[in-house]
Design an enzyme around this catalytic site. Structure first.
Site, PDB file in Angstrom:
ATOM      1  N   LEU A  58       0.636  -1.185   0.089  1.00 44.59           N
ATOM      2  CA  LEU A  58      -0.146  -0.154  -0.001  1.00 44.59           C
ATOM      3  C   LEU A  58       0.836   1.252   0.023  1.00 44.59           C
ATOM      4  O   LEU A  58       1.857   1.297   0.662  1.00 44.59           O
ATOM      5  CB  LEU A  58      -0.896  -0.135   1.192  1.00 44.59           C
ATOM      6  CG  LEU A  58      -1.829  -1.274   1.334  1.00 44.59           C
ATOM      7  CD1 LEU A  58      -2.672  -1.084   2.674  1.00 44.59           C
ATOM      8  CD2 LEU A  58      -2.745  -1.376   0.089  1.00 44.59           C
TER       9      LEU A  58
ATOM     10  N   HIS B 181      -3.477   4.359  -2.451  1.00 47.65           N
ATOM     11  CA  HIS B 181      -4.435   3.487  -1.795  1.00 47.65           C
ATOM     12  C   HIS B 181      -5.082   4.217  -0.712  1.00 47.65           C
ATOM     13  O   HIS B 181      -6.498   4.191  -0.367  1.00 47.65           O
ATOM     14  CB  HIS B 181      -3.804   2.072  -1.355  1.00 47.65           C
ATOM     15  CG  HIS B 181      -3.237   1.245  -2.269  1.00 47.65           C
ATOM     16  ND1 HIS B 181      -1.830   1.228  -2.241  1.00 47.65           N
ATOM     17  CD2 HIS B 181      -3.673   0.393  -3.175  1.00 47.65           C
ATOM     18  CE1 HIS B 181      -1.648   0.226  -3.563  1.00 47.65           C
ATOM     19  NE2 HIS B 181      -2.858  -0.242  -4.116  1.00 47.65           N
TER      20      HIS B 181
ATOM     21  N   LYS C 280      -6.277   6.113 -11.724  1.00 48.51           N
ATOM     22  CA  LYS C 280      -5.014   5.770 -12.322  1.00 48.51           C
ATOM     23  C   LYS C 280      -5.173   4.348 -13.252  1.00 48.51           C
ATOM     24  O   LYS C 280      -4.449   4.372 -14.174  1.00 48.51           O
ATOM     25  CB  LYS C 280      -3.844   5.280 -11.325  1.00 48.51           C
ATOM     26  CG  LYS C 280      -2.681   4.820 -11.844  1.00 48.51           C
ATOM     27  CD  LYS C 280      -1.682   4.700 -10.822  1.00 48.51           C
ATOM     28  CE  LYS C 280      -0.561   3.860 -11.518  1.00 48.51           C
ATOM     29  NZ  LYS C 280      -0.936   2.297 -11.521  1.00 48.51           N
TER      30      LYS C 280
ATOM     31  N   SER D 126       2.413   3.560  -7.432  1.00 43.83           N
ATOM     32  CA  SER D 126       2.139   2.425  -7.579  1.00 43.83           C
ATOM     33  C   SER D 126       2.942   1.364  -6.962  1.00 43.83           C
ATOM     34  O   SER D 126       4.025   1.559  -6.567  1.00 43.83           O
ATOM     35  CB  SER D 126       2.465   2.158  -9.190  1.00 43.83           C
ATOM     36  OG  SER D 126       2.581   0.675  -9.656  1.00 43.83           O
TER      37      SER D 126
HETATM   38  P1  AMP Z   1      -3.770  -2.140  -6.770  1.00 49.02           P
HETATM   39  O1  AMP Z   1      -3.274  -2.374  -5.475  1.00 49.02           O
HETATM   40  O2  AMP Z   1      -2.765  -1.572  -7.672  1.00 49.02           O
HETATM   41  O3  AMP Z   1      -4.636  -3.395  -7.306  1.00 49.02           O
HETATM   42  O4  AMP Z   1      -4.932  -0.740  -6.645  1.00 49.02           O
HETATM   43  C1  AMP Z   1      -5.876  -0.820  -5.549  1.00 49.02           C
HETATM   44  C2  AMP Z   1      -6.761   0.311  -5.959  1.00 49.02           C
HETATM   45  O5  AMP Z   1      -5.955   1.639  -5.644  1.00 49.02           O
HETATM   46  C3  AMP Z   1      -7.320   0.587  -7.453  1.00 49.02           C
HETATM   47  O6  AMP Z   1      -8.502   1.178  -7.319  1.00 49.02           O
HETATM   48  C4  AMP Z   1      -6.156   1.493  -8.092  1.00 49.02           C
HETATM   49  O7  AMP Z   1      -6.812   2.189  -9.365  1.00 49.02           O
HETATM   50  C5  AMP Z   1      -5.935   2.473  -6.813  1.00 49.02           C
HETATM   51  N1  AMP Z   1      -4.678   3.050  -7.011  1.00 49.02           N
HETATM   52  C6  AMP Z   1      -3.567   2.459  -7.337  1.00 49.02           C
HETATM   53  N2  AMP Z   1      -2.671   3.728  -7.362  1.00 49.02           N
HETATM   54  C7  AMP Z   1      -3.336   4.776  -7.244  1.00 49.02           C
HETATM   55  C8  AMP Z   1      -2.683   5.965  -7.198  1.00 49.02           C
HETATM   56  N3  AMP Z   1      -1.432   6.582  -7.354  1.00 49.02           N
HETATM   57  N4  AMP Z   1      -3.585   7.192  -6.977  1.00 49.02           N
HETATM   58  C9  AMP Z   1      -4.950   6.574  -6.645  1.00 49.02           C
HETATM   59  N5  AMP Z   1      -5.417   5.531  -6.598  1.00 49.02           N
HETATM   60  C10 AMP Z   1      -4.501   4.112  -6.936  1.00 49.02           C
END
Ligand code: AMP
Length: 284
Positions: free
Chosen positions: A32, A36, A148, A184
């Site tokens: 995270l 997140h 994103k 990310s």
């Molecule tokens: P992930 O853990 O990469 O699957 O992301 C989980 C959630 O967090 C997804 O809805 C992503 O779009 C969101 N997310 C990931 N990176 C960002 C960011 N830099 N800004 C906003 N939301 C994000």
């Protein structure tokens, strides 16, 4: 914060709240960061209770190396979630999520074949399956997704609409590092040198946006400028750099229309694949 690894325990805990209290849900794959956490903050503001899930979903990876190397740091994640007041963490095992092989498929029509879909075989089928399962398990009132992953937002919105899930999808703006790099989980895998180049991705998006809005460039010229800029560093392998309509993510050309468009990019920096996008409001 309550932590559950099984569906049964989670559901037993949530059941008394469901009738009268609102539940916000933030699905993640862990490792995270502030992106997140911004989703958790919004969910906490809008709901009585916030559930976060951490699950690295194997069915959405077509690249075994990417899956194996995906950062997994659950203990650190738990500390972060506690620090922002998340109420519940659901962190299931593969056996809990997939006791049997899922042979059903979810097709999203044209939307699954553009952008990410062209490069990640069956990715959105995997996203559709895991998000459906999580929605059924948690039954949230609202679920929070980051802009994103623009295509993922559209896929989930379509899933909810087409299969009548009783959940409201909320999109959240992209959170960036100070130098512009979109946060990310995969950024952790960049070497120190790669990390120095990574903000160029956002700079390329800004360059293309500036050309479209302030220099009357055509879509093709703006795309070419972004691609040329990234290629000039000799470290990026570009999967796509495209200007698209934000409704269907199809290539967009007619700049005279009043519309919202997006510039979307996916690149490899070393072995790490990064995506980003910028939304642009066109006025006629
Ligand atoms: P992930 O853990 O990469 O699957 O992301 C989980 C959630 O967090 C997804 O809805 C992503 O779009 C969101 N997310 C990931 N990176 C960002 C960011 N830099 N800004 C906003 N939301 C994000």
């Amino acid at each position: 914060m309550h932590i559950f690894k099984t569906i049964e325990e989670l559901q037993t805990y949530l059941k008394p709240y469901r009738a009268e209290k609102t539940i916000g849900f933030v699905p993640t794959m862990g490792a995270l960061h502030e992106g997140h956490l911004s989703l958790i903050h919004t969910s906490r503001q809008e709901n009585y209770m916030t559930v976060c899930s951490i699950y690295v979903n194997p069915t959405q990876f077509d690249n075994k190396n990417d899956f194996d190397k995906y950062p997994r740091i659950v203990d650190e994640d738990i500390e972060l979630l506690r620090s922002v007041g998340c109420d519940v963490l659901f962190a299931p095992s593969d056996a809990e999520m997939y006791p049997q092989l899922v042979e059903s498929r979810i097709s999203f029509g044209k939307l699954e074949n553009v952008l990410e879909g062209r490069f990640r075989q069956s990715h959105f089928n995997g996203v559709g399956i895991v998000v459906s399962k999580l929605f059924h398990i948690i039954k949230p009132d609202k679920a929070y997704f980051g802009q994103k992953d623009l295509q993922q937002c559209l896929i989930v919105e379509r899933l909810v609409r087409d299969f009548s899930f009783d959940v409201k999808i909320i999109r959240s703006a992209t959170v960036r590092e100070e130098d512009g790099l979109a946060m990310s989980s995969r950024n952790r895998r960049l070497s120190a040198i790669e990390r120095q180049f990574a903000p160029k991705i956002y700079e390329a998006l800004l360059l293309a946006k500036d050309m479209l809005l302030n220099h009357k460039a055509t879509v093709l010229e703006a795309q070419e400028a972004g691609i040329f800029y990234l290629n000039s560093f000799g470290v990026f392998k570009i999967d796509y750099f495209e200007v698209v309509d934000t409704i269907n993510l199809e290539p967009f050309e007619n700049l005279t229309q009043q519309k919202e468009i997006a510039i979307c990019v996916a690149v490899f920096l070393g072995n790490v694949r990064l995506i980003d996008n910028l939304l642009i409001e066109l006025s006629a």
